[in-house]
Design a protein around this motif. Structure first.
Motif, mmCIF file in Angstrom:
data_model
loop_
_atom_site.group_PDB
_atom_site.id
_atom_site.type_symbol
_atom_site.label_atom_id
_atom_site.label_comp_id
_atom_site.label_asym_id
_atom_site.label_seq_id
_atom_site.Cartn_x
_atom_site.Cartn_y
_atom_site.Cartn_z
ATOM 1 N N PHE A 1 -2.080 1.984 1.980
ATOM 2 C CA PHE A 1 -2.340 3.094 1.066
ATOM 3 C C PHE A 1 -2.939 4.277 1.823
ATOM 4 C CE2 PHE A 1 -4.459 5.562 -2.155
ATOM 5 C CZ PHE A 1 -3.709 5.391 -3.315
ATOM 6 N N VAL A 2 -3.943 4.007 2.650
ATOM 7 C CA VAL A 2 -4.617 5.073 3.393
ATOM 8 C C VAL A 2 -3.657 5.737 4.379
ATOM 9 C CG1 VAL A 2 -6.453 5.559 5.074
ATOM 10 C CG2 VAL A 2 -6.920 4.100 3.101
ATOM 11 N N VAL B 1 -6.805 10.936 -6.135
ATOM 12 C CA VAL B 1 -6.384 9.890 -5.207
ATOM 13 C C VAL B 1 -7.300 8.676 -5.342
ATOM 14 C CG1 VAL B 1 -7.674 10.687 -3.170
ATOM 15 C CG2 VAL B 1 -5.533 9.444 -2.883
ATOM 16 N N GLU B 2 -8.578 8.897 -5.663
ATOM 17 C CA GLU B 2 -9.493 7.777 -5.860
ATOM 18 C C GLU B 2 -9.077 6.927 -7.063
ATOM 19 O OE1 GLU B 2 -10.743 10.915 -5.410
ATOM 20 O OE2 GLU B 2 -12.280 10.823 -3.848
ATOM 21 N N GLN B 3 -8.616 7.567 -8.136
ATOM 22 C CA GLN B 3 -8.165 6.815 -9.308
ATOM 23 C C GLN B 3 -6.911 6.010 -8.979
ATOM 24 O OE1 GLN B 3 -7.895 10.299 -11.841
ATOM 25 N NE2 GLN B 3 -9.587 9.561 -13.131
ATOM 26 N N GLY C 1 0.817 -1.216 0.000
ATOM 27 C CA GLY C 1 0.000 0.000 0.000
ATOM 28 C C GLY C 1 0.847 1.261 0.000
ATOM 29 N N PHE C 2 1.886 1.285 0.816
ATOM 30 C CA PHE C 2 2.790 2.438 0.849
ATOM 31 C C PHE C 2 3.477 2.619 -0.503
ATOM 32 C CE2 PHE C 2 2.360 2.050 5.413
ATOM 33 C CZ PHE C 2 2.548 3.337 5.883
ATOM 34 N N LEU C 3 3.966 1.510 -1.060
ATOM 35 C CA LEU C 3 4.683 1.582 -2.335
ATOM 36 C C LEU C 3 3.766 1.978 -3.479
ATOM 37 C CD1 LEU C 3 7.008 -1.543 -2.000
ATOM 38 C CD2 LEU C 3 7.586 0.867 -1.598
ATOM 39 N N PHE C 4 2.559 1.423 -3.513
ATOM 40 C CA PHE C 4 1.603 1.801 -4.559
ATOM 41 C C PHE C 4 1.235 3.271 -4.445
ATOM 42 C CE2 PHE C 4 -0.202 -2.802 -4.666
ATOM 43 C CZ PHE C 4 0.835 -3.209 -5.479
ATOM 44 N N TYR C 5 1.027 3.725 -3.212
ATOM 45 C CA TYR C 5 0.680 5.135 -3.037
ATOM 46 C C TYR C 5 1.801 6.015 -3.588
ATOM 47 C CZ TYR C 5 -0.553 9.639 -1.244
ATOM 48 O OH TYR C 5 -0.870 10.979 -1.174
ATOM 49 N N ALA C 6 3.034 5.728 -3.200
ATOM 50 C CA ALA C 6 4.179 6.538 -3.629
ATOM 51 C C ALA C 6 4.370 6.471 -5.149
ATOM 52 C CB ALA C 6 5.445 6.077 -2.921
ATOM 53 N N ALA C 7 4.379 5.262 -5.698
ATOM 54 C CA ALA C 7 4.629 5.111 -7.132
ATOM 55 C C ALA C 7 3.536 5.770 -7.965
ATOM 56 C CB ALA C 7 4.732 3.625 -7.488
ATOM 57 N N LEU C 8 2.290 5.553 -7.594
ATOM 58 C CA LEU C 8 1.198 6.138 -8.375
ATOM 59 C C LEU C 8 1.132 7.650 -8.199
ATOM 60 C CD1 LEU C 8 -1.424 3.324 -7.779
ATOM 61 C CD2 LEU C 8 -0.343 3.914 -9.966
ATOM 62 N N ALA D 1 -7.892 3.081 -6.851
ATOM 63 C CA ALA D 1 -8.531 2.023 -7.639
ATOM 64 C C ALA D 1 -7.478 1.180 -8.362
ATOM 65 C CB ALA D 1 -9.521 2.623 -8.639
ATOM 66 N N VAL D 2 -6.477 1.819 -8.919
ATOM 67 C CA VAL D 2 -5.409 1.085 -9.609
ATOM 68 C C VAL D 2 -4.644 0.215 -8.603
ATOM 69 C CG1 VAL D 2 -3.210 1.352 -10.832
ATOM 70 C CG2 VAL D 2 -5.191 2.721 -11.506
ATOM 71 N N ALA D 3 -4.295 0.780 -7.447
ATOM 72 C CA ALA D 3 -3.587 0.012 -6.422
ATOM 73 C C ALA D 3 -4.416 -1.189 -5.979
ATOM 74 C CB ALA D 3 -3.269 0.909 -5.231
ATOM 75 N N LEU D 4 -5.692 -0.969 -5.793
ATOM 76 C CA LEU D 4 -6.598 -2.036 -5.368
ATOM 77 C C LEU D 4 -6.654 -3.155 -6.406
ATOM 78 C CD1 LEU D 4 -8.674 -2.799 -3.155
ATOM 79 C CD2 LEU D 4 -10.373 -1.514 -4.476
ATOM 80 N N LEU D 5 -6.758 -2.788 -7.668
ATOM 81 C CA LEU D 5 -6.801 -3.787 -8.739
ATOM 82 C C LEU D 5 -5.479 -4.546 -8.863
ATOM 83 C CD1 LEU D 5 -8.844 -1.818 -11.403
ATOM 84 C CD2 LEU D 5 -9.610 -3.800 -10.049
ATOM 85 N N ILE D 6 -4.363 -3.840 -8.704
ATOM 86 C CA ILE D 6 -3.052 -4.519 -8.762
ATOM 87 C C ILE D 6 -2.940 -5.529 -7.621
ATOM 88 C CG2 ILE D 6 -0.556 -4.214 -8.494
ATOM 89 C CD1 ILE D 6 -0.907 -1.459 -9.895
#
Length: 186
Positions: free
Chosen positions: A136-137, A81-83, A65-72, A86-91
């Motif tokens: 992520f949150v 942030v919602e988009q 979650g931390f990595l997805f947040y940072a990378a995205l 959603a991408v992080a959640l799907l990955i």
């Protein structure tokens, strides 16, 4: 004004993706709970690893979650942030499904110390997705230095206790090392 995660849309998308993941994992024949028949909060190293609600690999999903947040955040700045969520959640959901395919389970057995690994229970997979959501949150709320400190802590704790973590897991899947496997098994 409420934050993005106080609005119902991310919560509903999380529930939908988790429900869809559960349906796919069920169709794949994954066990809903530990084949031992019990449901516990913490799965110890051994046969209940990756079968219970949480285990020593749960921190790695928080780190996702931390990595997805940072990378995205860095790669897709114009998105909301919602988009990005959603991408992080799907990955994460896609990974949970892929991780439980015979090909990936066999790869874990061949290259890591998880010799008896048989995949995750559906309960554990759903929990892993929730762990990513938590990461992520939390990453969204914290300053960068605090996020880095938490990621380092979440990597060091399982490294010390079970000689494994997200970094070593990825390393062993992509470039297996006999020396590292021997150290982990020691």
């Amino acid at each position: 004004m409420p934050s993005a995660f106080e609005r119902p849309k991310p919560l509903l998308s999380s529930l939908f993706v988790i429900a869809l993941s559960i349906a796919i994992l069920m169709a794949m024949g994954r066990p809903p709970i530990c084949t031992c028949g019990s449901v516990e909060v913490w799965g110890r190293v051994g046969p209940t690893q990756s079968q219970m609600l949480a285990d020593w690999y749960s921190p790695s999903h928080i780190v996702h979650g931390f990595l997805f947040y940072a990378a995205l955040h860095l790669l897709w700045r114009r998105s909301t942030v919602e988009q990005r969520f959603a991408v992080a959640l799907l990955i994460e959901a896609a990974w949970e499904i892929a991780e439980n395919t015979p090909m990936v389970i066999d790869r874990y057995r061949e290259t890591t110390i998880a010799l008896g690994y048989s995949g995750d229970s559906i309960l554990n997979s759903a929990s892993d997705i929730v762990m990513m959501v938590i990461g992520f949150v939390v990453a969204r709320q914290l300053p960068v230095w605090a996020s880095i400190a938490i990621v380092i802590s979440l990597e060091l704790a399982p490294l010390v206790v079970i000689r494994d973590n997200l970094t070593l897991n990825v390393w062993m899947l992509l470039a297996p090392s006999d020396a590292l496997r021997a150290w982990q098994a020691d």
